[in-house]
Design a protein around this motif. Structure first.
Motif, PDB file in Angstrom:
ATOM      1  N   UNK A 183      -0.681  17.466  16.970  1.00 52.19           N
ATOM      2  CA  UNK A 183      -1.760  17.898  17.797  1.00 52.19           C
ATOM      3  C   UNK A 183      -2.650  16.686  18.193  1.00 52.19           C
ATOM      4  N   UNK A 184      -2.927  15.751  17.478  1.00 51.37           N
ATOM      5  CA  UNK A 184      -3.676  14.736  17.647  1.00 51.37           C
ATOM      6  C   UNK A 184      -3.064  13.495  18.540  1.00 51.37           C
ATOM      7  N   UNK A 185      -2.004  13.786  18.875  1.00 54.79           N
ATOM      8  CA  UNK A 185      -1.217  12.580  19.762  1.00 54.79           C
ATOM      9  C   UNK A 185      -1.284  12.908  21.140  1.00 54.79           C
ATOM     10  N   UNK A 191       2.485  13.096  23.225  1.00 61.30           N
ATOM     11  CA  UNK A 191       3.086  14.174  22.685  1.00 61.30           C
ATOM     12  C   UNK A 191       2.601  15.595  23.198  1.00 61.30           C
ATOM     13  N   UNK A 192       0.988  15.777  23.115  1.00 64.55           N
ATOM     14  CA  UNK A 192       0.594  16.835  23.769  1.00 64.55           C
ATOM     15  C   UNK A 192       0.599  17.089  25.035  1.00 64.55           C
ATOM     16  N   UNK A 193       0.467  15.928  25.965  1.00 63.66           N
ATOM     17  CA  UNK A 193       0.688  15.949  27.315  1.00 63.66           C
ATOM     18  C   UNK A 193       2.180  16.376  27.784  1.00 63.66           C
ATOM     19  N   UNK A 194       3.158  16.079  26.739  1.00 61.89           N
ATOM     20  CA  UNK A 194       4.515  16.492  27.073  1.00 61.89           C
ATOM     21  C   UNK A 194       4.638  18.040  26.870  1.00 61.89           C
ATOM     22  N   UNK A 195       3.964  18.636  25.997  1.00 63.19           N
ATOM     23  CA  UNK A 195       3.804  19.965  25.510  1.00 63.19           C
ATOM     24  C   UNK A 195       3.235  20.796  26.688  1.00 63.19           C
ATOM     25  N   UNK A 201      -8.393  17.528  18.114  1.00 62.04           N
ATOM     26  CA  UNK A 201      -6.673  17.592  18.739  1.00 62.04           C
ATOM     27  C   UNK A 201      -6.872  16.995  20.097  1.00 62.04           C
ATOM     28  N   UNK A 202      -5.704  16.561  20.602  1.00 58.29           N
ATOM     29  CA  UNK A 202      -5.817  16.031  21.969  1.00 58.29           C
ATOM     30  C   UNK A 202      -5.158  17.377  22.916  1.00 58.29           C
ATOM     31  N   UNK A 217      -7.648  18.160  26.062  1.00 60.28           N
ATOM     32  CA  UNK A 217      -7.640  17.337  27.405  1.00 60.28           C
ATOM     33  C   UNK A 217      -6.464  17.214  28.142  1.00 60.28           C
ATOM     34  N   UNK A 218      -5.184  17.409  27.214  1.00 62.75           N
ATOM     35  CA  UNK A 218      -3.823  17.567  28.160  1.00 62.75           C
ATOM     36  C   UNK A 218      -3.648  18.659  28.754  1.00 62.75           C
ATOM     37  N   UNK A 219      -4.340  19.799  28.462  1.00 61.42           N
ATOM     38  CA  UNK A 219      -4.425  20.990  29.136  1.00 61.42           C
ATOM     39  C   UNK A 219      -5.289  20.836  30.469  1.00 61.42           C
ATOM     40  N   UNK A 220      -6.291  20.092  30.226  1.00 60.53           N
ATOM     41  CA  UNK A 220      -7.069  19.955  31.568  1.00 60.53           C
ATOM     42  C   UNK A 220      -6.257  19.149  32.570  1.00 60.53           C
TER      43      UNK A 220
END
Length: 333
Positions: A209-211, A214-218, A238-239, A242-245
């Motif tokens: 979850x800090x990557x 990877x969290x952008x892909x999820x 966690x990242x 930011x990925x969700x935004x």
């Protein structure tokens, strides 16, 4: 002879003057009395007839007639009605919609379903909305998912992710250093294996979850499937947010873990903490686990008290639907 001609000329002049006076000032027709003002040679258009009076029953009960005068139009020279601006009655302005009172909301999420139906069934019998996170790839995963949906609870994917401590997250996990395209493939397969999911959260995952990649892909596959993401916050920084935004998906965070200490007294203290957070006008998301021996019974015992205290129990998807409906009602108002 000359005197006669002069007299005749004078007579003709008088006759001509009389005819001119008759022509320029014709006899007044029947109607309102003619003005006694002398003729100046400037023709002034007559005032327009007064507007018919509005019957009393059609007039607004709180309005009064505004003073009306006459003013000469600069463009046409014709007298027109003049209304003093200060005398125009003000009409009530539409009021902005008042905020709708919403009760404080508690959302209980139960992780790690899929190992034991016996443990899960205690939670499925609870008489209030509940979110159940089912692990993928276990012998009991499919049965657990079907039972959750049949019980009217909310089903989400409990997506396994690698932890910093090196614990085994189980089948269908995203590993450290995983290629983002492989992460998308793994999560997609897990979602397809559990019919009816409306969101997902991470199982373990303190490393993944800090990557950001990877969290952008999820987040991207969550967007593609139209589901939300709940960050269990197994580690700080966690990242995921930011990925969700970036992807524009609905994102939630865990507020309280219910059973870090699985005894009843600790569970009740954790729920009290959740109640304080819910009182701040936002839902409190509290996560527990199916293997917690005291949790199902504690929730069952506390449920009547929570309702009596004015708390609303919901799921994440139910809360989002209610929020959208309230926003739509405010727009119509």
């Amino acid at each position: 002879m000359q005197a006669k001609l002069s007299f005749a000329g004078a007579s003709l002049f008088l006759v001509a003057a009389a005819l001119a006076a008759i022509f320029l000032n014709p006899p007044a027709k029947e109607g309102p009395a003619a003005s006694a003002e002398p003729t100046t040679g400037i023709i002034v258009a007559p005032a327009e007839p007064a507007a018919p009076a509005i019957p009393a029953e059609t007039a607004a009960p709180t309005e009064t007639a505004a003073p009306v005068g006459l003013a000469v139009s600069a463009e046409t020279g014709v007298p027109v009605a003049r209304v003093e601006p200060s005398a125009i009655p003000s009409r009530p302005q539409p009021r902005p919609p008042s905020p709708r009172p919403t009760p404080p909301t508690l959302i209980f999420v139960i992780d790690d379903a899929g190992y034991s139906m016996k443990e899960l069934e205690k939670f499925l019998r609870l008489p209030f909305p509940l979110t159940i996170a089912v692990l993928p790839g276990l012998p009991g995963s499919d049965e657990a998912a079907r039972a959750v949906v049949a019980a009217g609870k909310e089903l989400i994917l409990h997506q396994p992710m690698a932890a910093l401590g090196g614990q085994d997250p189980g089948p269908g996990a995203i590993g450290i250093g995983e290629d983002p395209a492989d992460a998308v493939r793994i999560v997609g397969a897990n979602l397809r294996s559990l019919a009816g999911v409306s969101g997902m959260n991470n199982h373990m995952g303190s490393a993944v979850t800090t990557d950001p990649e990877l969290m952008g892909a999820v987040a991207a596959i969550a967007k593609d499937r139209g589901i939300y993401y709940l960050d269990s916050l197994t580690v700080s920084g966690t990242a995921t947010a930011a990925a969700a935004r970036r992807e524009g998906i609905r994102y939630w965070e865990r507020d309280v873990f219910l059973d870090n200490s699985p005894d009843r007294a600790s569970i009740i203290r954790a729920i009290e903490e959740g109640k304080k957070r819910a009182a701040r006008n936002r839902p409190a998301v509290m996560i527990g686990h199916v293997w917690s021996a005291e949790l199902a019974q504690a929730l069952s015992d506390l449920y009547p008290q929570l309702i009596a205290e004015g708390y609303s129990l919901s799921t994440i998807s139910r809360y989002m639907l209610d929020e959208a409906a309230a926003d739509d009602a405010d727009t119509r108002d």
